[in-house]
Design a protein around this motif. Structure first.
Motif, short mmCIF file in Angstrom:
data_model
loop_
_atom_site.label_atom_id
_atom_site.label_comp_id
_atom_site.label_asym_id
_atom_site.label_seq_id
_atom_site.Cartn_x
_atom_site.Cartn_y
_atom_site.Cartn_z
N LYS A 28 7.43 15.81 0.96
CA LYS A 28 6.50 14.95 0.11
C LYS A 28 5.25 15.63 -0.33
O LYS A 28 4.88 15.28 -1.44
CB LYS A 28 6.39 13.84 1.21
CG LYS A 28 5.53 12.70 0.46
CD LYS A 28 5.97 11.62 0.36
CE LYS A 28 4.97 10.52 -0.73
NZ LYS A 28 5.82 9.52 -1.14
N ILE A 29 4.62 16.51 0.72
CA ILE A 29 3.43 17.09 0.39
C ILE A 29 3.74 18.00 -1.10
O ILE A 29 3.03 18.10 -2.07
CB ILE A 29 2.93 17.64 1.31
CG1 ILE A 29 2.39 16.85 2.33
CG2 ILE A 29 1.65 18.69 1.02
CD1 ILE A 29 1.92 17.35 3.78
N GLN A 83 0.80 -1.14 0.14
CA GLN A 83 0.13 0.10 -0.03
C GLN A 83 0.91 1.33 0.11
O GLN A 83 0.31 2.27 -0.55
CB GLN A 83 -0.81 0.17 1.14
CG GLN A 83 -1.89 -1.09 1.04
CD GLN A 83 -2.86 -0.68 -0.21
OE1 GLN A 83 -3.46 0.45 -0.09
NE2 GLN A 83 -3.06 -1.72 -0.95
N SER A 84 1.94 1.23 0.63
CA SER A 84 2.82 2.22 0.70
C SER A 84 3.56 2.51 -0.52
O SER A 84 4.04 3.87 -0.87
CB SER A 84 3.91 2.29 1.75
OG SER A 84 4.63 0.94 1.82
N LEU A 123 4.02 15.93 -4.23
CA LEU A 123 3.09 15.61 -4.73
C LEU A 123 2.20 16.75 -5.40
O LEU A 123 1.64 16.60 -6.53
CB LEU A 123 1.95 15.13 -3.59
CG LEU A 123 2.09 13.74 -3.13
CD1 LEU A 123 1.35 13.43 -1.64
CD2 LEU A 123 1.93 12.54 -4.30
N ILE A 142 0.93 16.70 -9.31
CA ILE A 142 -0.20 16.74 -9.66
C ILE A 142 -0.30 17.90 -10.75
O ILE A 142 -1.07 17.84 -11.87
CB ILE A 142 -1.14 17.10 -8.44
CG1 ILE A 142 -1.27 16.02 -7.38
CG2 ILE A 142 -2.78 17.59 -9.10
CD1 ILE A 142 -1.99 16.19 -6.27
N LEU A 201 2.38 7.64 -9.84
CA LEU A 201 2.88 8.70 -10.13
C LEU A 201 4.18 8.71 -10.95
O LEU A 201 4.39 9.41 -11.71
CB LEU A 201 3.04 9.44 -8.95
CG LEU A 201 1.65 10.05 -8.09
CD1 LEU A 201 1.94 11.08 -6.94
CD2 LEU A 201 0.83 10.59 -9.24
N VAL A 207 8.18 15.43 5.78
CA VAL A 207 6.60 15.25 5.35
C VAL A 207 6.32 16.50 4.33
O VAL A 207 5.60 16.05 3.36
CB VAL A 207 5.66 15.12 6.39
CG1 VAL A 207 4.12 15.16 6.05
CG2 VAL A 207 6.12 14.05 7.44
N LEU A 208 6.62 17.49 4.76
CA LEU A 208 6.14 18.62 3.94
C LEU A 208 6.64 18.53 2.67
O LEU A 208 6.32 18.94 1.39
CB LEU A 208 6.62 19.90 4.47
CG LEU A 208 6.06 21.23 4.10
CD1 LEU A 208 4.56 21.31 4.31
CD2 LEU A 208 6.38 22.62 4.53
N ILE A 250 0.68 4.56 -4.58
CA ILE A 250 0.32 5.77 -5.01
C ILE A 250 1.81 6.27 -5.79
O ILE A 250 1.76 6.85 -6.79
CB ILE A 250 -0.20 6.68 -4.11
CG1 ILE A 250 -1.51 6.45 -3.73
CG2 ILE A 250 -0.10 8.16 -4.60
CD1 ILE A 250 -2.03 7.28 -2.56
#
Lengths: 368, 250, 535
Positions: free
Chosen positions: C507-508, C462-463, C511, C515, C470, C504-505, C466
């Motif tokens: 990675k965001i 699952q990890s 993404l 997109i 992409l 985390v940021l 996505i």
């Protein structure tokens, strides 16, 4: 407005609306007025559980509007649902006031815990219920507008759109896990006390929330149905079936998609807002891509492009989930997985679609 | 400004398009006058469909000028904007909305406001009903108006698509292989129909069927490797040595 | 000052006795007895004298004092220390006494004593016969910058023959000198240069602490010059390190996505169960290792080479089964395929959970995967190195299969024109099934590698799902080279964003960028043009 909502009204829709009206009235009555020992008494926990199912039904309705009628398979509708839920959760957090563990009159507990000195701008005005109501609709709608504007204008379609909607909700999941976003991080928002002055635990409040959810579902159904029964819905179906042909007829496909996407997102936001007070918590896991895909299967089970089917599918699947996870916890994922496979292979029109095809009771405007 | 341009409904000058090095259109230039009926012929890969894609905004040309109605530059507009200007297109493979009725297909094509908001409210009016009945009678599908378009035969779909073009009431119709899959009688009927709507509308027909082209009785343009090989009456074009070499065969 | 002098004196004596003769137990007793007191000042001088004495037990005694294992008998001032087994050893003879002593008092330590003790121990090990110990002692001096060791340092530098150890000595000396106000300007400038050569974070911190307040203009200038050099070098090193991490992450993404590049990129199948094919490969590795552990532990280093073909077979077979039972009914309906394969993925996860439990399973690393290769500050872990090489090997092998084999030729034929291929006698359903099995099998191989760096749990797949999609979309669907480039560039972008924005940021942000990118160019980096794209 009424003329718009009830235009081309058919029998199935009437039955659906009446059924919702009946449960909106009778479930609270059976919960509050019938004494505890009676066979007809409905316990409060069931009222809240079914209230949760109905808010899921509204989410399914929103999803069916874009997927069933316009071919946009959004794997990120959970994001709009969760945003609406967070907006409601923020209102409920501010209602706690000084009754929190740290007894800060303004700051929610988690902010005190993080040593924050003042309220972030995002939380301003959320102590006003009206403001929260506006945000419940506005925030998901704005996100849908911005995202959709980029996506539809550059003609991202089909699976590509599905993949980026999934990435969208995944990115939001990661973002909301962060403490410094100011939405409670990992733990989310919980420990709510009351809603517009009524205790959120009280049976009467819960029964009322249930009724409101049923009414909102009926209203959402009316709006969605009117949209798809209008010429707008006809164009949507044309886009779903032959997008480029629709363009060559002079329709601005991106505007149509954008409008229906935004309406659907707002509807999902309302569903999330109804969900939160009945469940008592909102946390980042609501953004998990799994949730959004699960919502898709509700729609597929009930029957995409039927609206009523989507709502029924949501209730059925969630009922089965509650029952299976209670009795055979290991079996639920097998069951859900099998449902995905069997429905796509053997029941592509879903339960309602199959029934409708069987009995030929199909309205003219309905999609296949 | 030259008179060619101002008198034209469609004006292409030195238009080139290439896909990964393959030149689909190579300095293509031709002019269609207002109300004119024009047939385009040419072997496979001559650039006929690409030419239509360029005119309708589906493909952007690498270079060249495409002007509609003497003054409107088409190269900067997208499909729906171009369709709204009054250019209708019928595809090689008939594309109708299978899940909707014949009547609704025509209704969707009908000239009128196209914005998303206007479509939410207001359903149809009497004028629209009359126009649809008229279109139905022209394409002879009056009896089938409540049938789903997906259940029509290939030929009926072709007619429905032509009906949708008429309902759009465009200034210019681009018709790609309209008689493929039609019986001889239907083919003749189609030729008569297209000839009759020319004059009021300009019509550009791409077709392989030479007897059909002959029946249209109009100016013919023969394309080859992305540019014009010959242009003139059907007799002069079909007598042209190079046309015979690359297309008609000896 | 007196304390310092005695220390230096002691050291000098110690150095003089470096090649020393055995010291008589009587002499030893005299020195040792100085520790048998409650007076901290006496203990301190005693330590210094002991360090310089050359007594065989001195190091053991000092260590014992540092660990509070040292005691004395007030009656005769004899010193004893406790050994590892808890028995008292007589310090004077460095042997077990005939009987265990009683009535001992501990030798106490305060901060001043401890400082003297550390310095003494440090200077003693400067003289150690073991070069590793000498180096460690030099590094300790580098950290403490105790000026009293200077004389000893000068002396050992002159004698040292090992160039690496000598380098450490000189750096330690420079660290002492650079902030020593009474050192000569030449010495301090030389020290700055020496520290500049060392070029690490510690040296940089030292150089930065040189200011007008504690040094002359010339020294400050030399220090800041050296500091600049170090900063430049460190920046370069961190860029290189980031690039390496990025390459490493990219290779992981490549491994995860490469099977998908076949099933999604080439066949157009949205296989949401792709991640589970990877997971099955990881669990195959786990099973192989379990069997090897119980049956033939000596083969453990071979567990991965054995697991690779097995993982390929397991995942390919499961893939074949999925294709034959589900996917083949859904060709041309990508959204339905997406939903059905999602269902498959849920069932596979649950099946693995039932069989192996929900917790992480331990997959061990063979010896060649462990260890670090230090290239002058640039660290390469062997595990990562192997994974990068492995991912490239898998990529090239797959490219070879697609380009060079008749299966690959037929696959490409079916992809480009199914009807024409069928007309030429290619059995398209067989090719479909084989292609899907190939893509799944490659995912299984990826699982073997990923089991080395990620938790092997039912959620492993699952990890990656996505990210994998992409990568394929970003690189351009239907193009293996695009997948390679997509994976590497996303890996690099991620690792370069991380230090700036946080994991985390970062990675965001990435993404969001992807997109937006997909919306700008829906067909990825390597978009095909022309009619082939239409459907």
């Amino acid at each position: 407005m009424m003329a718009f909502l009830f235009h081309r009204f058919d029998k199935a829709s009437l039955v659906f609306i009446v059924a919702l009206a009946l449960i909106a009235v009778f479930v609270p009555v059976l919960n509050l007025a019938v004494p505890d020992g009676s066979t007809f008494h409905i316990p409060t926990y069931l009222v809240s559980l079914w209230g949760k199912y109905l808010s899921y039904a509204l989410l399914a309705l929103a999803l069916d509007l874009v997927w069933g009628y316009c071919g946009i398979l959004s794997l990120g509708h959970g994001a709009f649902f969760a945003l609406g839920g967070y907006a409601m959760g923020m209102y409920l957090m501010r209602q706690i006031g000084a009754r929190g563990v740290y007894a800060d009159p303004i700051l929610p507990d988690f902010m005190v815990f993080l040593n924050w000195k003042e309220l972030p701008i995002t939380w301003y005005f959320f102590d006003h219920f009206a403001y929260a109501l506006v945000m419940i609709i506005l925030v998901p709608a704005l996100l849908a507008l911005v995202f959709g504007w980029f996506a539809f204008r550059s003609r991202v379609t089909g699976v590509y759109l599905s993949i980026i909607t999934q990435s969208l909700t995944y990115a939001l999941l990661l973002a909301f896990f962060r403490n410094d976003m100011g939405f409670g991080g990992n733990n989310g928002l919980t420990d709510f006390k009351d809603i517009i002055g009524f205790s959120i635990q009280a049976p009467a409040t819960r029964a009322t929330l249930f009724s409101i959810t049923a009414v909102m579902l009926a209203f959402g159904f009316l709006v969605a149905r009117s949209m798809v029964a209008s010429r707008f819905g006809q164009v949507l179906a044309s886009i779903r079936d032959a997008e480029s042909r629709t363009r060559f007829l002079g329709y601005r496909v991106e505007n149509y998609k954008l409008l229906v996407f935004v309406v659907s997102a707002a509807m999902a936001g309302i569903a999330g807002a109804l969900y939160v007070p009945q469940v008592g918590i909102i946390n980042p896991s609501e953004f998990a891509p799994d949730n959004s895909i699960e919502a898709v299967i509700w729609v597929a089970v009930g029957g995409r492009g039927t609206l009523i089917g989507a709502a029924i599918g949501a209730v059925l699947v969630n009922f089965a989930k509650t029952w299976l996870t209670g009795t055979f916890p290991d079996f639920w994922l097998y069951g859900l997985g099998a449902l995905f496979i069997l429905v796509t292979l053997f029941l592509p029109k879903g339960i309602i679609g199959a029934l409708a095809a069987r009995f030929g009771a199909r309205g003219k405007g309905e999609a296949a | 400004m030259n008179s060619d341009l101002t008198d034209s409904i469609l004006y292409l000058d030195a238009v080139s398009v290439s896909f990964d090095g393959f030149k689909a259109l190579n300095d293509l230039s031709f002019v269609v006058g207002r109300g004119e009926l024009r047939a385009i012929i040419g072997p496979n890969g001559a650039g006929k469909t690409t030419m239509m894609d360029v005119v309708t905004g589906k493909t952007r040309p690498d270079k060249g000028t495409v002007v509609f109605d003497g003054s409107v530059d088409l190269t900067t507009r997208d499909e729906s904007a171009i369709a709204s200007l009054g250019i209708g297109r019928k595809f090689q493979k008939p594309t109708v909305f299978d899940h909707q009725t014949v009547e609704d297909n025509l209704l969707l094509a009908l000239e009128g406001p196209r914005t998303a908001f206007s479509s939410l409210f207001g359903w149809r009016n009497r004028i629209a009903v009359n126009q649809i009945l008229e279109a139905l009678s022209i394409i002879r599908l009056g009896d089938l108006k409540d049938r789903l378009a997906g259940s029509l035969s290939h030929g009926q779909k072709q007619w429905l698509e032509i009906g949708m073009l008429l309902a759009q009431n465009p200034k210019l119709l681009l018709v790609d292989e309209p008689v493929a899959g039609m019986t001889d009688a239907e083919t003749e009927e189609t030729a008569r129909l297209l000839a009759s709507i020319a004059g009021e509308h300009a019509v550009v027909v791409v077709e392989h069927d030479m007897s059909f082209v002959r029946a249209l009785n109009c100016k013919v343009t023969c394309l080859h490797e992305g540019s014009v090989l010959a242009e003139g009456t059907i007799d002069s074009v079909s007598a042209n040595d190079r046309v015979i070499d690359v297309y008609l065969g000896r | 000052m007196l304390r310092r002098l005695t220390l230096i004196l002691g050291l000098l004596i110690g150095l003089a006795s470096l090649e020393s003769q055995p010291v008589w137990a009587d002499d030893a007793n005299i020195v040792l007895k100085r520790l048998a007191t409650d007076n901290y000042g006496d203990i301190e001088t005693g330590i210094t004298a002991l360090a310089a004495s050359g007594i065989a037990s001195s190091e053991a005694v000092l260590n014992a004092l540092a660990d509070s294992r040292l005691s004395y008998r007030p009656s005769d001032k004899a010193i004893f220390f406790k050994d590892a087994s808890g028995q008292w050893i007589d310090a004077a003879t460095n042997a077990l006494p005939s009987e265990q002593p009683t009535g001992l008092k501990p030798v106490k330590v305060n901060n001043r004593v401890r400082r003297a003790l550390d310095a003494a121990l440090g200077s003693m090990t400067l003289l150690s016969a073991d070069p590793q110990k000498r180096m460690a002692a030099a590094d300790a001096v580098f950290k403490s910058r105790d000026a009293t060791t200077l004389v000893a340092l000068d002396s050992v530098i002159a004698k040292e023959t090992d160039p690496v150890v000598r380098q450490h000595f000189e750096e330690a000396r420079a660290a002492v000198l650079i902030l020593k106000p009474d050192a000569s300007e030449t010495d301090r400038v030389g020290a700055a240069e020496k520290l500049g050569q060392r070029g690490d974070q510690d040296a940089l911190a030292l150089l930065n602490s040189v200011t007008e307040a504690n040094a002359s203009f010339v020294v400050v200038a030399a220090a800041s010059l050296a500091a600049k050099g170090i900063s430049r070098r460190l920046a370069l090193l961190s860029t290189a390190q980031n690039a390496w991490y990025g390459l490493s992450l990219g290779s992981v993404l490549l491994l995860a996505a490469i099977g998908l590049a076949i099933t999604f990129g080439v066949m157009g199948i949205i296989n949401m169960a792709h991640g589970e094919m990877v997971m099955l490969g990881a669990y195959t590795t786990f099973v192989v290792q379990e069997i090897i552990r119980s049956k033939a532990p000596s083969l453990f280093d071979w567990s991965l080479p054995i697991a690779i073909p097995l993982a390929f077979c397991v995942s390919a077979l499961v893939g074949l089964l999925i294709e034959r039972t589900v996917i083949r009914y859904l060709y041309g309906r990508p959204l339905e395929t997406l939903l059905a394969t999602w269902g498959v993925s849920l069932m596979l996860q649950q099946a693995v959970r039932s069989a192996f439990g929900a917790n992480n399973r331990e997959v061990g690393a063979p010896s060649y995967m462990a260890g670090v290769w230090n290239l002058n500050g640039f660290q390469i872990t062997y595990g990562r190195l192997w994974i990068i090489l492995f991912s490239l090997a898998v990529f090239l092998a797959l490219l070879g299969v697609m380009r060079g084999t008749s299966l690959g030729l037929r696959m490409r034929a079916v992809i480009q024109n199914r009807r024409m291929a069928a007309a030429m006698g290619i059995r398209t359903p067989v090719i479909d099934a084989l292609t899907f099995a190939l893509g799944s099998g490659v995912a299984g191989i990826a699982g073997v590698a990923l089991s080395q760096i990620d938790n092997v749990s039912p959620n492993l797949g699952q990890s990656y799902i996505i990210d994998s999609f992409l990568v394929v979309v970003f690189g351009g669907v239907g193009n293996l080279w695009g997948t390679l480039l997509g994976a590497l560039s996303l890996g690099l972008a991620n690792k370069f964003l991380e230090p700036i924005a946080g994991a985390v940021l970062g990675k965001i942000i990435l993404l969001a960028v992807i997109i937006l990118f997909i919306q700008r160019r829906p067909r990825g980096l390597f978009a095909l043009k022309g009619r082939a794209v239409e459907q």
